[in-house]
Design a protein around this motif. Structure first.
Motif, PDB file in Angstrom:
ATOM      1  N   GLN A  26       0.846  -1.189   0.000  1.00  0.00           N
ATOM      2  CA  GLN A  26       0.000   0.000   0.000  1.00  0.00           C
ATOM      3  C   GLN A  26       0.879   1.236   0.000  1.00  0.00           C
ATOM      4  OE1 GLN A  26      -2.396   0.675   3.511  1.00  0.00           O
ATOM      5  NE2 GLN A  26      -4.158  -0.204   2.491  1.00  0.00           N
ATOM      6  N   GLN A  58       0.494   5.340   0.678  1.00  0.00           N
ATOM      7  CA  GLN A  58      -0.404   6.367   1.201  1.00  0.00           C
ATOM      8  C   GLN A  58       0.313   7.708   1.192  1.00  0.00           C
ATOM      9  OE1 GLN A  58      -3.502   6.579   2.269  1.00  0.00           O
ATOM     10  NE2 GLN A  58      -4.102   4.435   2.295  1.00  0.00           N
ATOM     11  N   SER A  59      -0.452   8.761   1.130  1.00  0.00           N
ATOM     12  CA  SER A  59       0.065  10.117   1.273  1.00  0.00           C
ATOM     13  C   SER A  59      -0.518  10.707   2.550  1.00  0.00           C
ATOM     14  CB  SER A  59      -0.361  10.964   0.068  1.00  0.00           C
ATOM     15  OG  SER A  59      -0.112  12.331   0.322  1.00  0.00           O
ATOM     16  N   TRP A  60       0.347  11.219   3.438  1.00  0.00           N
ATOM     17  CA  TRP A  60      -0.156  11.830   4.671  1.00  0.00           C
ATOM     18  C   TRP A  60      -1.145  12.949   4.358  1.00  0.00           C
ATOM     19  CZ3 TRP A  60      -0.035   9.337   8.919  1.00  0.00           C
ATOM     20  CH2 TRP A  60       1.051   8.525   9.279  1.00  0.00           C
ATOM     21  N   LYS A 112      -3.404  13.079   2.201  1.00  0.00           N
ATOM     22  CA  LYS A 112      -4.741  12.575   1.869  1.00  0.00           C
ATOM     23  C   LYS A 112      -5.449  11.932   3.058  1.00  0.00           C
ATOM     24  CE  LYS A 112      -3.792  11.997  -2.999  1.00  0.00           C
ATOM     25  NZ  LYS A 112      -3.679  11.075  -4.134  1.00  0.00           N
ATOM     26  N   ILE A 113      -4.750  11.778   4.171  1.00  0.00           N
ATOM     27  CA  ILE A 113      -5.352  11.200   5.373  1.00  0.00           C
ATOM     28  C   ILE A 113      -5.935  12.328   6.209  1.00  0.00           C
ATOM     29  CG2 ILE A 113      -4.910   9.898   7.492  1.00  0.00           C
ATOM     30  CD1 ILE A 113      -2.591   8.534   5.968  1.00  0.00           C
ATOM     31  N   LYS A 148      -3.083  11.812  12.493  1.00  0.00           N
ATOM     32  CA  LYS A 148      -3.310  11.040  11.278  1.00  0.00           C
ATOM     33  C   LYS A 148      -2.699   9.676  11.543  1.00  0.00           C
ATOM     34  CE  LYS A 148      -3.004  14.972   8.152  1.00  0.00           C
ATOM     35  NZ  LYS A 148      -2.494  15.433   6.849  1.00  0.00           N
ATOM     36  N   LEU A 175      -2.230   5.283  10.441  1.00  0.00           N
ATOM     37  CA  LEU A 175      -2.334   4.094   9.599  1.00  0.00           C
ATOM     38  C   LEU A 175      -1.978   2.891  10.456  1.00  0.00           C
ATOM     39  CD1 LEU A 175      -0.300   5.339   6.506  1.00  0.00           C
ATOM     40  CD2 LEU A 175      -2.768   4.947   6.559  1.00  0.00           C
TER      41      LEU A 175
END
Length: 119
Positions: free
Chosen positions: A3, A5-7, A9-10, A22, A24
């Protein structure tokens, strides 16, 4: 499964007026960006999880029951073993990255009331 992820986008979860998070989680670990305004207080608590706190910017003062306070600055990492009671105070606006193993079930289930109260 892999996976990416971009911080950015959280969504930031607002825990109280001075702390946001934030987060994950995988099967065995949790990683979180914690945003603390100057003078934010993380109340005394402990957890079964081992914790690494990497200060990206700012400074946090950690208070432990059996020793003097430890100030951790930008670029420094603090390791907190399992079940060690601690609290923290943001000495300035601070961004940190916390890594926990095993994962933080109380954060995932939102039963982390010690963080959700006003100071």
């Amino acid at each position: 499964m892999l996976q990416v992820q971009s911080w950015e986008k959280i969504e930031t979860e607002k825990l109280n007026s001075k702390i946001g998070r934030k987060m994950l989680s995988g099967n065995n670990a949790t990683v979180a960006q914690i945003l603390l305004a100057r003078d934010a207080v993380v109340p005394r608590h402990s957890h079964e999880n081992e914790q690494f706190t990497y200060i990206l910017s700012g400074a946090l003062k950690f208070i432990f029951d059996d020793q003097e306070a430890v100030v951790v600055h930008g670029g420094e990492v603090l390791f907190i073993p399992s079940n060690v009671p601690h609290s923290a105070v943001a000495l300035e606006d601070t961004l940190d990255l916390d890594i926990f193993a095993p994962r933080r079930e109380d954060w995932i289930n939102k039963t982390d009331s010690y963080l959700r109260g006003e100071e």
